[in-house]
Design a protein around this motif. Structure first.
Motif, PDB file in Angstrom:
ATOM      1  N   PRO A  50     -36.096 -23.532 -12.497  1.00 44.03           N
ATOM      2  CA  PRO A  50     -36.006 -22.980 -11.144  1.00 44.03           C
ATOM      3  C   PRO A  50     -34.666 -22.283 -10.947  1.00 44.03           C
ATOM      4  CG  PRO A  50     -35.872 -25.387 -11.103  1.00 44.03           C
ATOM      5  CD  PRO A  50     -36.212 -24.992 -12.505  1.00 44.03           C
ATOM      6  N   GLU A  54     -28.976 -17.806  -3.971  1.00 42.09           N
ATOM      7  CA  GLU A  54     -28.040 -18.263  -2.965  1.00 42.09           C
ATOM      8  C   GLU A  54     -26.623 -18.405  -3.513  1.00 42.09           C
ATOM      9  OE1 GLU A  54     -30.937 -19.643  -3.690  1.00 42.09           O
ATOM     10  OE2 GLU A  54     -32.088 -20.130  -1.891  1.00 42.09           O
ATOM     11  N   TYR A  78     -27.567 -17.849  -9.469  1.00 38.72           N
ATOM     12  CA  TYR A  78     -26.839 -18.050  -8.213  1.00 38.72           C
ATOM     13  C   TYR A  78     -25.498 -17.322  -8.226  1.00 38.72           C
ATOM     14  CZ  TYR A  78     -30.132 -21.916  -7.534  1.00 38.72           C
ATOM     15  OH  TYR A  78     -31.258 -22.668  -7.382  1.00 38.72           O
ATOM     16  N   LEU A 101     -24.810 -23.697  -0.190  1.00 35.67           N
ATOM     17  CA  LEU A 101     -24.835 -25.103  -0.623  1.00 35.67           C
ATOM     18  C   LEU A 101     -23.460 -25.496  -1.172  1.00 35.67           C
ATOM     19  CD1 LEU A 101     -27.539 -27.016  -2.560  1.00 35.67           C
ATOM     20  CD2 LEU A 101     -25.247 -26.950  -3.538  1.00 35.67           C
ATOM     21  N   ARG A 115     -17.010 -36.112   0.109  1.00 39.54           N
ATOM     22  CA  ARG A 115     -17.684 -36.445   1.362  1.00 39.54           C
ATOM     23  C   ARG A 115     -16.915 -35.880   2.572  1.00 39.54           C
ATOM     24  NH1 ARG A 115     -22.073 -38.182   4.318  1.00 39.54           N
ATOM     25  NH2 ARG A 115     -21.479 -39.640   5.925  1.00 39.54           N
ATOM     26  N   LEU A 119     -18.077 -32.993   5.323  1.00 38.28           N
ATOM     27  CA  LEU A 119     -18.035 -33.164   6.780  1.00 38.28           C
ATOM     28  C   LEU A 119     -17.258 -32.029   7.445  1.00 38.28           C
ATOM     29  CD1 LEU A 119     -17.499 -37.038   7.019  1.00 38.28           C
ATOM     30  CD2 LEU A 119     -19.577 -35.748   7.534  1.00 38.28           C
ATOM     31  N   ARG A 122     -19.457 -28.987   7.335  1.00 41.64           N
ATOM     32  CA  ARG A 122     -20.603 -29.133   8.251  1.00 41.64           C
ATOM     33  C   ARG A 122     -20.206 -28.887   9.707  1.00 41.64           C
ATOM     34  NH1 ARG A 122     -24.968 -32.471   6.606  1.00 41.64           N
ATOM     35  NH2 ARG A 122     -26.085 -31.295   5.015  1.00 41.64           N
ATOM     36  N   PRO A 126     -23.489 -26.439  10.396  1.00 44.54           N
ATOM     37  CA  PRO A 126     -24.261 -27.692  10.454  1.00 44.54           C
ATOM     38  C   PRO A 126     -25.448 -27.713   9.489  1.00 44.54           C
ATOM     39  CG  PRO A 126     -23.756 -26.894  12.656  1.00 44.54           C
ATOM     40  CD  PRO A 126     -23.351 -25.802  11.709  1.00 44.54           C
ATOM     41  N   GLU A 127     -25.936 -26.545   9.104  1.00 39.41           N
ATOM     42  CA  GLU A 127     -27.106 -26.506   8.234  1.00 39.41           C
ATOM     43  C   GLU A 127     -26.743 -26.331   6.760  1.00 39.41           C
ATOM     44  OE1 GLU A 127     -29.701 -23.555   9.790  1.00 39.41           O
ATOM     45  OE2 GLU A 127     -30.114 -24.678  11.613  1.00 39.41           O
ATOM     46  N   ARG A 129     -26.274 -27.041   3.107  1.00 38.88           N
ATOM     47  CA  ARG A 129     -26.825 -28.038   2.194  1.00 38.88           C
ATOM     48  C   ARG A 129     -25.682 -28.636   1.375  1.00 38.88           C
ATOM     49  NH1 ARG A 129     -30.461 -25.071   5.078  1.00 38.88           N
ATOM     50  NH2 ARG A 129     -32.601 -25.494   4.423  1.00 38.88           N
TER      51      ARG A 129
ATOM     52  N   ARG B  28     -32.357 -26.480  -6.554  1.00 35.92           N
ATOM     53  CA  ARG B  28     -33.502 -25.871  -5.878  1.00 35.92           C
ATOM     54  C   ARG B  28     -34.092 -26.819  -4.843  1.00 35.92           C
ATOM     55  NH1 ARG B  28     -33.253 -21.260  -4.962  1.00 35.92           N
ATOM     56  NH2 ARG B  28     -33.855 -21.990  -2.944  1.00 35.92           N
ATOM     57  N   VAL B  30     -32.632 -29.224  -3.118  1.00 36.71           N
ATOM     58  CA  VAL B  30     -31.806 -29.361  -1.915  1.00 36.71           C
ATOM     59  C   VAL B  30     -31.792 -28.056  -1.113  1.00 36.71           C
ATOM     60  CG1 VAL B  30     -29.471 -29.837  -1.065  1.00 36.71           C
ATOM     61  CG2 VAL B  30     -30.399 -31.162  -2.972  1.00 36.71           C
ATOM     62  N   LEU B  31     -31.747 -26.921  -1.811  1.00 41.79           N
ATOM     63  CA  LEU B  31     -31.732 -25.635  -1.109  1.00 41.79           C
ATOM     64  C   LEU B  31     -33.042 -25.388  -0.359  1.00 41.79           C
ATOM     65  CD1 LEU B  31     -29.948 -23.407  -3.759  1.00 41.79           C
ATOM     66  CD2 LEU B  31     -29.226 -23.661  -1.372  1.00 41.79           C
ATOM     67  N   ASP B  32     -34.131 -25.907  -0.877  1.00 42.72           N
ATOM     68  CA  ASP B  32     -35.431 -25.649  -0.270  1.00 42.72           C
ATOM     69  C   ASP B  32     -35.755 -26.592   0.890  1.00 42.72           C
ATOM     70  OD1 ASP B  32     -35.905 -23.532  -1.900  1.00 42.72           O
ATOM     71  OD2 ASP B  32     -37.094 -24.647  -3.361  1.00 42.72           O
ATOM     72  N   GLU B  33     -34.847 -27.493   1.191  1.00 42.94           N
ATOM     73  CA  GLU B  33     -35.092 -28.391   2.316  1.00 42.94           C
ATOM     74  C   GLU B  33     -35.103 -27.609   3.625  1.00 42.94           C
ATOM     75  OE1 GLU B  33     -32.341 -31.605   2.506  1.00 42.94           O
ATOM     76  OE2 GLU B  33     -33.928 -32.893   1.752  1.00 42.94           O
ATOM     77  N   PRO B  34     -35.930 -28.031   4.579  1.00 45.12           N
ATOM     78  CA  PRO B  34     -35.913 -27.373   5.892  1.00 45.12           C
ATOM     79  C   PRO B  34     -34.538 -27.502   6.536  1.00 45.12           C
ATOM     80  CG  PRO B  34     -37.803 -28.832   5.675  1.00 45.12           C
ATOM     81  CD  PRO B  34     -36.923 -29.097   4.508  1.00 45.12           C
ATOM     82  N   ALA B  35     -34.180 -26.517   7.336  1.00 49.37           N
ATOM     83  CA  ALA B  35     -32.890 -26.559   8.022  1.00 49.37           C
ATOM     84  C   ALA B  35     -32.783 -27.823   8.880  1.00 49.37           C
ATOM     85  CB  ALA B  35     -32.737 -25.324   8.895  1.00 49.37           C
ATOM     86  N   GLY B  36     -31.610 -28.393   8.900  1.00 54.36           N
ATOM     87  CA  GLY B  36     -31.397 -29.593   9.704  1.00 54.36           C
ATOM     88  C   GLY B  36     -31.568 -30.870   8.918  1.00 54.36           C
ATOM     89  N   HIS B  37     -32.112 -30.749   7.698  1.00 54.02           N
ATOM     90  CA  HIS B  37     -32.229 -31.931   6.848  1.00 54.02           C
ATOM     91  C   HIS B  37     -30.985 -32.049   5.975  1.00 54.02           C
ATOM     92  CE1 HIS B  37     -36.278 -31.808   8.274  1.00 54.02           C
ATOM     93  NE2 HIS B  37     -36.620 -32.875   7.573  1.00 54.02           N
ATOM     94  N   GLY B  38     -30.986 -33.014   5.128  1.00 48.30           N
ATOM     95  CA  GLY B  38     -29.873 -33.193   4.203  1.00 48.30           C
ATOM     96  C   GLY B  38     -28.941 -34.293   4.648  1.00 48.30           C
ATOM     97  N   VAL B  39     -27.955 -34.563   3.835  1.00 43.64           N
ATOM     98  CA  VAL B  39     -27.025 -35.644   4.145  1.00 43.64           C
ATOM     99  C   VAL B  39     -26.161 -35.247   5.326  1.00 43.64           C
ATOM    100  CG1 VAL B  39     -26.934 -36.658   1.870  1.00 43.64           C
ATOM    101  CG2 VAL B  39     -25.476 -34.720   2.402  1.00 43.64           C
ATOM    102  N   PRO B  40     -25.842 -36.184   6.196  1.00 40.14           N
ATOM    103  CA  PRO B  40     -25.000 -35.862   7.350  1.00 40.14           C
ATOM    104  C   PRO B  40     -23.564 -35.608   6.931  1.00 40.14           C
ATOM    105  CG  PRO B  40     -25.445 -38.212   7.255  1.00 40.14           C
ATOM    106  CD  PRO B  40     -26.267 -37.574   6.187  1.00 40.14           C
TER     107      PRO B  40
END
Lengths: 140, 40
Positions: A50, A54, A78, A101, A115, A119, A122, A126-127, A129, B28, B30-40
């Protein structure tokens, strides 16, 4: 320990030592005639893996890992931003680069770990990855 | 694994050493996750 390692591998060791001069240790190992297992286990072509277009912000303090993985990420299609630590990563962001990402080592020198870097980023995106990497992950 | 006292799902962690195929798949995923998901 050295003798055990060499002997187990079918080789031998020679040690020459001279007082006040130093010591030379030579390890002789037999050449393997087997094909590398790792190479065989990997898919033959990146086309089978894959890929993506990005932008990856890759933060890794080990220069060898950074270089090797950096090449792999580029080979997958990438765009890549590379930083040695969180401070360098944040400087890239301040320069206007926008990653899709964050791929970061967890434990890093410099007082800000992966980590904490995630933060901070983020707060801005916020979005964003986030993917962590760690040498300790297999033990948990 | 636990980072700074918080548990992070294994989905968001790639253990070292990793192979190219594992890296490619994880990026791939993690990048393909819907927006707003993922680790905080």
């Amino acid at each position: 320990m050295v003798y055990g390692f060499v002997n187990q591998s079918g080789g031998h060791a020679r040690i020459y030592s001279e007082v006040g001069v130093g010591t030379v240790v030579r390890l002789y190992l037999p050449r393997s005639m087997m094909a590398p297992e790792l190479a065989e286990a990997e898919p033959a072509s990146p086309a089978e893996l894959p890929t993506g277009k990005e932008t990856i912000l890759f933060v890794e303090d080990d220069p060898m890992v950074r270089q090797h993985t950096g090449k792999q990420i580029v080979g997958l299609g990438y765009a890549i931003l590379m930083a040695e630590n969180a401070t360098e990563a944040l400087a890239l962001i301040d320069d206007g680069y926008v990653p899709d990402l964050l791929f970061t080592d967890v434990v890093m020198p410099g007082g800000v770990n992966g980590r904490q870097l995630a933060l901070k980023l983020r707060e801005r995106w916020p979005e964003l990855r986030v993917l962590y990497t760690s040498g300790y992950a297999h033990d948990k | 694994m636990t980072i700074d006292g918080e548990s992070v799902p294994s989905k968001y962690v790639l253990g070292k050493p990793y192979r190219r195929a594992d890296l490619a798949a994880k990026l791939r995923e993690v990048l393909d996750e819907p927006a707003g998901h993922g680790v905080p």
